[in-house]
Design an enzyme around this catalytic site. Structure first.
Site, mmCIF file in Angstrom:
data_model
loop_
_atom_site.group_PDB
_atom_site.id
_atom_site.type_symbol
_atom_site.label_atom_id
_atom_site.label_comp_id
_atom_site.label_asym_id
_atom_site.label_seq_id
_atom_site.Cartn_x
_atom_site.Cartn_y
_atom_site.Cartn_z
ATOM 1 N N ARG A 32 0.853 -1.236 -0.095
ATOM 2 C CA ARG A 32 -0.060 0.093 -0.080
ATOM 3 C C ARG A 32 0.942 1.072 0.024
ATOM 4 O O ARG A 32 0.751 2.120 -0.915
ATOM 5 C CB ARG A 32 -0.833 -0.049 1.214
ATOM 6 C CG ARG A 32 -2.158 -0.932 0.866
ATOM 7 C CD ARG A 32 -2.966 -1.073 2.278
ATOM 8 N NE ARG A 32 -2.168 -1.247 3.421
ATOM 9 C CZ ARG A 32 -2.898 -0.998 4.833
ATOM 10 N NH1 ARG A 32 -3.583 -0.480 4.855
ATOM 11 N NH2 ARG A 32 -1.701 -1.160 5.614
ATOM 12 N N ASN B 55 -6.622 -2.737 1.655
ATOM 13 C CA ASN B 55 -6.361 -4.145 1.559
ATOM 14 C C ASN B 55 -7.972 -4.648 1.409
ATOM 15 O O ASN B 55 -8.671 -4.464 2.421
ATOM 16 C CB ASN B 55 -5.753 -4.526 2.909
ATOM 17 C CG ASN B 55 -4.170 -4.372 2.908
ATOM 18 O OD1 ASN B 55 -3.819 -4.418 1.666
ATOM 19 N ND2 ASN B 55 -3.363 -4.511 4.032
#
Ligand SMILES: [Fe+3]
Ligand SMILES: [Mg+2]
Ligand SMILES: [Zn+2]
Ligand SMILES: [Zn+2]
EC number: 6.2.-.-
Lengths: 332, 779
Positions: free
Chosen positions: B26, B44
């Protein structure tokens, strides 16, 4: 049926077939003898069948085994063995001289143990329907001391005492049956243990310092201790270095791929003794001819209930399980 | 530059599947998006990572093109889907909190060796982490070994006791920093520290107050130079270190560890150090340097080609290979030198697991000071607890691919995607080299190497790891698979389990199924299991087996001719017993005189075993290939007794003279099953020995013979069944000479040959096979 070799398979038979059929509080204790109270007197009562090939072996024979096996089962409740019965199944063709020898040996064995054979029975079966001679003995004894000795009394903290060298009987039978010649001769340890037990019980005027007594016959020390551990739901830890094994037995076991801890004994006992009395009991045992080589081999613990562990010579911890029949290699 | 015309904006939604969680993916997406001036968000999701980006069409395209090639080192994108979206017009790019869906896999990834950026921080005198032994970031460092619970978050790791300093906290909270949400993030001010303690120290007296690790580490190097043995607390447990070139030290370590001959693993500071002692191919080099940092088995250079301070022979007696790895944390690096600026003080260090004999590796300081005090002279401790024991992994390259021999650190708990929907099943594995396997979704999750279950400590390690993995991966097994062998501890545990749906799986069927599973094979294959021992359904011991197998079952089409094995495990510890058994079988009980192999066997023992074999006392029939190797090795006078599994077979492999191309005779006795009879081979070997043929040639000839027999049986099965896919499994196929000869010839004849890579060919792979078989039977 393929349940000959003792250990786990026999235990399964008992659990699955015999217990459900007959179960009652006395049988359910699964001790080697029943303790009965009749008119205020506590009696020990037991029965055992004896099948062994060959019937004569160094250190004994089937007759001596049949007397002492039952005497020992009575003694393991703290009882003084009194009377025995004997039933014989004889195979047609058994030499009469052999039978005489067995009977003479039984007479001597009974005298040695201080018991009387008071009743009996004999059947002869056709050739091939038996194996020379089968003997069943039943015994009765009286529990005079105010003791309560039983497998389920094993208690964390108890010391585990073994009365002497292990594996002698089993390896003797193995060598005789298979005609194997080991490095040095081995003799069966077949002996009556009631004298030793009496000596142990008189270590102190106190009662109840011996929780459990067992003779590690079929399946050996490991199987017997596993039975006690599972029954009393306690753990045990043994010290490999403390366990008396003769070099000859150790060597023979190594060659055959056997573990002396699983080999049968006929003149040894295991005692679970309260920690404060263990040394005194051990001393008393060592003064007795059948306990000269006695040793504290481990103790009962609270952790890992039902499981017997052994600290090995190299410092590891091995799980000692019930035997599972034949010895199959595990190493891949 | 942001686009000039807002009306030219486009928006895309991306779904990324693969290894993209818990690996710094990320923050990577954040940095990529913000560097291109794109807006949107990333989070996520249950199946991976979801990204939405908005910006000019050209830049959005560039983002999508760059995403895969520049992704973090631990990430692996298996699938990327792109969908068009309506523009939204937000002004920033954000990392959204996880929307972790219930019942999904937790984000626990394997431990990873230090990354290049962290090595730079560690080696740069101007960096605040210069020389700091616990330097890490989202691309590297501890994971599985510090996790106590899920979700993977600092509070649920053994880092929870360390409160981050301001500088560390700033990195941790900055999405643009590579330490953004790096759970073990730390520095010398706020993180774990070292303590050097002599053997016999009281754990309470060990102080971790000294923030400067250099004095302790310099003392360690001095101790190692003096030939001392130092227990070093690493990632997954303690390792025992000593100078590999110091024969006295290595020999002493062998004595104390009660490990007379089994090879020790080595660590060298850098690739050059390894090249000084081993031949390193480019594949070897990239495997050594992979974030997993496994021990790689490499061919050893002959001593005349290697440096003076090369490892003593006691490191791996009689071996022409060495197992060697690179430092995987800065702490390990410091054992060689203060920094990359100075040359390494040791060519290589022995780095063997900190345990006694076959017990589990020690993890806690207290346990180490207690149990390793008889082995180590000194202890290099640190105060970050190890939550999970994990040994070093071992791999070897074959046909340019990494083949796992022991699957632990760096691999576990990475799930293996089998590409088929699976029930939740537990497979308990074998007895030695035990691992277990859980299945869920399309994944098989294998435990790390557990070890020999005969030890109580190992059994506890099994149970604690099983509980942990079931919890981390939310698996509730509804069935349990175990070996047929009633005496395996794993079998006993399975039978005592409360899961009553049980499957008893034949050992070699499990070997073949594990090979099928990792190669994603279905339907019928020819399964060749050349192995040590495993119980067959007929009560004999199998191990040289040719199956027609699928995931549900097998037919035994051929096997090596069975001979008696006398005395259970003793026959395996004493290969001369198998030699005698094979001789009796080949010569009808008339043993040729003057065989070197029985010279050291006491005559009474020899006669007893001979009697056992002739009268079948305490014997069981075995068709094991491993035992055939034992017998041949013993006949050639290599090892009449062994101290570790496979020792004799390894010696036989090491002896091979590769220039020899002839082979011995063997016979295929037709029938159901076909019997592969090596009696002619044994007779020929005895003849060769008598006429003085070199052992190296005989060994080569034997390998050629076995390989030819395997190939011929495969051809027979192809003719009868029309199958041309062959799976090779079982511990014997760790023998690269046999494996090489067999695969080359099978391929030449047009077979498709499938080998192990991700899981071991040895019993470490059994659990995977059991698991897929149980799954198939549940269908
Ligand atoms: Fe195997
Ligand atoms: Mg009895
Ligand atoms: Zn890093
Ligand atoms: Zn800090």
């Amino acid at each position: 049926l393929g349940h000959g070799s003792g250990g786990k398979l026999t235990a399964d038979l008992i659990d699955k077939i015999f217990l459900p059929a007959f179960h009652n509080p006395i049988l359910d204790k699964l001790d080697d003898q029943a303790v009965l109270t009749i008119g205020g007197t506590r009696l020990a009562f037991t029965t055992d069948s004896f099948v062994v090939t060959p019937i004569f072996f160094p250190g004994g024979d089937i007759g001596r085994l049949a007397i002492h096996g039952t005497v020992n089962d009575l003694a393991m409740s703290g009882a003084r063995p009194l009377y025995l019965s004997a039933a014989f199944i004889l195979e047609e063709g058994l030499p009469v001289d052999d039978l005489r020898r067995v009977i003479e040996s039984m007479r001597a064995a009974a005298a040695e143990a201080g018991v009387q054979l008071v009743t009996g029975d004999t059947k002869v079966v056709n050739r091939g329907k038996g194996d020379q001679i089968f003997i069943t003995t039943t015994g009765i004894g009286v529990i005079e001391h105010n003791v309560s000795i039983s497998a389920d009394r094993a208690c964390p903290g108890d010391k585990i005492i073994l009365s002497g060298y292990i594996g002698d009987h089993g390896m003797t039978i193995m060598s005789q049956r298979e005609g194997l010649e080991f490095e040095s001769a081995i003799e069966s340890d077949c002996a009556p243990l009631n004298g030793l037990v009496t000596a142990m019980l008189t270590t102190s005027p106190a009662n109840d310092f011996i929780h459990t007594l067992r003779d590690p016959t079929r399946g050996g020390v490991s199987t017997t201790l596993n039975e006690i551990a599972k029954h009393a739901n306690v753990g045990m830890v043994l010290d490999e270095r403390a366990i008396p094994v003769r070099e000859s037995v150790k060597g023979a076991c190594e060659v055959l791929g056997l573990d002396p801890l699983y080999v049968a004994n006929e003149g040894k006992l295991l005692a679970l003794v309260v920690p404060g009395m263990a040394d005194a009991v051990l001393d008393r045992m060592r003064q007795h001819p059948l306990g000269q080589d006695a040793a504290i081999i481990g103790e009962v613990v609270e952790t890992h209930p039902g499981m017997v562990l052994m600290k090995t010579e190299i410092g590891g911890t091995r799980v000692l399980d019930v035997m599972f029949g034949e010895q199959l290699p595990r190493i891949c | 530059m942001p686009p000039l015309h807002s009306n030219s904006k486009t928006r895309r939604q991306l779904h990324v599947r693969g290894i993209v969680q818990g690996v710094g993916f990320r923050p990577y997406v954040y940095r990529l998006a913000t560097s291109l001036g794109l807006t949107g968000f990333v989070f996520n999701s249950s199946s991976g990572v979801t990204i939405e980006i908005e910006g000019s069409a050209a830049l959005v395209c560039k983002f999508i093109d760059d995403l895969r090639p520049n992704s973090p080192r631990l990430a692996e994108i298996l699938e990327l889907t792109v969908a068009e979206m309506e523009t939204v017009g937000e002004t920033s790019f954000d990392i959204l909190e996880s929307q972790e869906a219930l019942g999904e896999f937790a984000l626990v990834t394997p431990d990873a060796g230090t990354c290049d950026a962290c090595w730079n921080d560690f080696g740069d005198p101007s960096n605040r982490r210069f020389g700091y032994p616990f330097t890490n970031c989202t691309h590297c460092g501890p994971r599985y070994t510090i996790v106590q619970d899920i979700p993977y978050d600092r509070a649920k790791t053994t880092m929870s006791g360390f409160v981050m300093c301001e500088a560390c906290k700033a990195e941790y909270s900055d999405p643009g920093n590579r330490r953004f949400h790096a759970q073990p993030n730390a520095c010398a001010i706020c993180g774990p520290s070292l303590c050097l303690a002599p053997s016999g120290s009281n754990p309470e007296d060990c102080s971790f107050h000294d923030k400067d690790s250099l004095p302790a580490i310099r003392k360690v190097r001095q101790l190692l130079r003096e030939g001392k043995i130092v227990a070093v607390k690493g990632l997954g447990g303690f390792l025992l270190a000593c100078d590999a070139s110091n024969d006295v030290a290595v020999t002493e370590l062998r004595r104390r560890k009660r490990r007379p001959l089994k090879p020790f693993a080595l660590m060298a500071r850098d690739l050059q150090s390894i090249r000084n002692i081993c031949a390193v191919s480019s594949d070897d080099a990239s495997t050594l340097q992979h974030p997993r940092r496994p021990i790689v088995v490499l061919p050893r250079l002959s001593s005349k080609d290697s440096e003076a301070a090369s490892p003593t022979d006691a490191v791996a007696p009689g071996n022409n290979t060495l197992g060697i790895m690179l430092p995987y944390t800065p702490l390990h690096y410091l054992l060689f030198s203060d920094s990359p600026g100075s040359p390494p003080e040791f060519g290589a260090l022995v780095m063997t697991s900190g345990n006694l004999s076959e017990e589990p590796i020690v993890v806690s300081n207290i346990e180490a000071l207690e149990r390793l005090s008889g082995i180590a002279d000194w202890f290099l401790l640190h105060n970050r607890d190890i939550a999970t024991r994990v040994d070093d992994s071992v791999v070897r390259i074959f046909e340019r691919r990494e083949r796992v021999l022991r699957r632990s650190r760096g691999f576990v708990p990475q799930a293996i995607d089998l590409g088929i929907e699976l029930e939740q099943v537990l497979a308990v594995g074998a007895e030695l080299k035990n691992t277990f396997c859980l299945t869920r979704g399309t994944h098989a999750i294998l435990s790390q190497h557990i070890g020999d279950l005969e030890n109580y400590e190992t059994m506890c390690f099994f149970e604690e790891t099983l509980e942990k993995m079931k919890h981390l991966f939310k698996v509730t097994p509804r069935a349990i698979a175990h070996d047929l062998h009633p005496g395996y501890r794993s079998t006993r545990m399975a039978l005592a389990s409360s899961i009553d749906r049980r499957f008893a799986v034949q050992h070699h069927h499990a070997h073949i199924a594990s090979c099928m599973a990792e190669n994603r094979l279905n339907g019928n294959v020819i399964g060749v299991a050349m192995d040590g021992t495993g119980l067959g359904p007929d009560g004999t011991i199998w191990g040289g087996e040719f199956f027609v197998a699928n995931l549900a079952g097998f037919e035994r089409r051929a096997h090596i001719r069975a001979v008696p094995l006398a005395g259970g495990d003793a026959a395996i510890r004493q290969p001369w017993r198998m030699a005698l058994s094979y001789l009796r079988d080949s010569f009808g009980g008339r043993i040729p005189d003057e065989l070197a192999c029985f010279r050291d066997v006491p005559i009474k023992q020899f006669n007893l075993v001979d009697a056992m074999l002739s009268r079948r006392i305490q014997t069981v029939q075995t068709s094991s290939c491993g035992r055939l190797f034992d017998a041949i090795a013993a006949l050639l006078g290599m090892h009449s007794e062994v101290t570790f599994e496979g020792q004799a077979a390894i010696a036989l492999e090491m002896a091979v003279d590769r220039s020899i191309t002839d082979r011995y005779e063997y016979e295929l006795q037709q029938g159901e099953p076909v019997v592969v009879d090596f009696r002619p081979t044994v007779s020929a070997i005895i003849r060769d020995l008598a006429r003085g043929r070199r052992v190296n040639e005989i060994s080569a000839c034997f390998h050629n013979t076995l390989s030819a027999a395997i190939v011929e049986v495969c051809c027979c099965i192809r003719r009868s069944d029309g199958l041309d896919r062959v799976c090779l499994s079982g511990g014997v196929f760790q023998n690269h000479i046999l494996l090489g000869l067999t695969t080359v010839e099978l391929r030449r004849l047009g077979f498709g040959v499938f080998l192990h890579a991700m899981v071991p060919a040895n019993d470490g792979g059994i659990a995977l096979g059991q698991a897929v078989i149980a799954n198939e039977l549940l269908r």
